[in-house]
Design an enzyme around this catalytic site. Structure first.
Site, short mmCIF file in Angstrom:
data_model
loop_
_atom_site.label_atom_id
_atom_site.label_comp_id
_atom_site.label_asym_id
_atom_site.label_seq_id
_atom_site.Cartn_x
_atom_site.Cartn_y
_atom_site.Cartn_z
N PRO A 2 8.76 -43.52 91.28
CG PRO A 2 6.97 -44.95 91.60
CD PRO A 2 7.79 -44.30 90.54
CD GLU A 3 14.24 -41.32 93.59
OE1 GLU A 3 15.11 -41.34 94.48
OE2 GLU A 3 14.09 -40.37 92.81
NE ARG A 283 17.46 -39.75 85.31
CZ ARG A 283 17.12 -40.68 86.20
NH1 ARG A 283 17.78 -41.81 86.27
NH2 ARG A 283 16.13 -40.47 87.02
#
Ligand code: ZN
Length: 305
Positions: A2-3, A283
């Site tokens: 979740p951002e 990433r």
């Protein structure tokens, strides 16, 4: 994971459904979820009988403001979720902490992988501007104020004060790659892998660009793009790739509306060329090689009259 848009969705759901409610009891099923105060039993005792004034967000953390001024912080991390369950709803084996409300409903903190953390702090210190010099958050001063938890966090990108000029100031003298800097919570709060990739695509900026190489026009584009992707994410109730759900227990609708994130090989929505995937700072990073050209090409173009 979740951002900002996902956490904001959860916070707004909770504000709508549990603001004004009183916590009758707290059951901690996984003690390590409780970061503060220790031990977890103390957390449960201190929370019993507390009423919820309102629910908000700072960075990627849900803030449950209590009527007495204290604030409970819920960092969802990888797989955490806060779900409001009706009385008599079937038990959830992944509920690590259960807050039973006086009206019989429950707020369940569900977390399959157990990376999330919950704390209870004295109020205050949230509104100050983040300090430039890094302060140490001392364990000895417990219980410290909730603002201390976020002392190292950068500005909120959707705050009124977060202008293009402010972004320009923060980028100056930073040689980090754009993608890495957007993920750095001390640079800007709440942006993670999904929204960093999306913002860079909208702004037509290569993720490997050095932050201090941006022209003023590119900074304005980046500023607009970051705010746009976050706002749209909130409108669509967040992006669900695995575990993320709103407080209604339902996934968000934003994942299928993303332009580049996890669309490797699919045609760019702007030019049709396949979306590429590279790894930046460990990433996964998704971008369009044509719309987001490499630094050398772009600086040549930028220096043209
Ligand atoms: Zn493209």
């Amino acid at each position: 994971m979740p951002e900002l848009p996902e956490v904001e969705t959860v916070a707004r759901d909770l504000q709508r459904w549990v603001a004004g409610a009183t916590i009758a009891g707290v059951a901690v099923h996984w003690e390590r979820t409780i970061a503060h105060p220790q031990p977890a039993e103390r957390f449960a005792v201190e929370l019993r009988g507390a009423s919820i004034a309102r629910v908000g967000r700072r960075a990627k953390t849900v803030l449950v403001h209590l009527v007495d001024g204290r604030v409970m912080t819920v960092a969802l991390r990888m797989t955490g979720a806060l779900i409001v369950a009706r009385p008599g709803a079937p038990e959830d084996p992944y509920a690590r902490v259960v807050f039973t409300l006086e009206d019989g409903r429950q707020i369940r903190y569900r977390d399959v992988r157990k990376f999330g953390r919950i704390g209870l702090f004295a109020g205050g210190g949230l509104r100050r501007r983040p300090v430039a010099r890094r302060r140490r958050v001392g364990e000895r001063a417990a219980p410290y104020r909730v603002g201390d938890v976020f002392a190292r966090h950068g500005p909120e990108p959707l705050a009124r004060g977060f202008s293009a000029a402010r972004l320009q100031q923060r980028l100056a003298g930073r040689s980090a790659r754009l993608k890495s800097l957007l993920l750095d919570q001390s640079f800007i709060a709440g942006v993670g892998n999904i929204y960093a990739d999306e913002a860079l695509w909208i702004a037509r900026l290569n993720p490997l660009r050095g932050a201090d190489t941006l022209t003023p026009d590119e900074v304005r584009r980046l500023h607009r793009a970051v705010r746009k992707v976050l706002r749209e994410g909130i409108q669509n109730r967040g992006a669900s790739f695995s575990d993320y759900v709103g407080a209604d227990g339902e996934p968000g609708a934003n994942a299928e509306r993303l332009a580049v994130y996890q669309r490797t090989g699919a045609p760019c929505l702007r030019c049709g060329r396949p979306i590429a995937r590279i790894v930046v700072g460990q990433r996964s990073t998704h971008f369009c090689p044509r719309c987001q050209p490499a630094a050398a090409l772009l600086s040549t173009a930028a220096s043209a009259p």
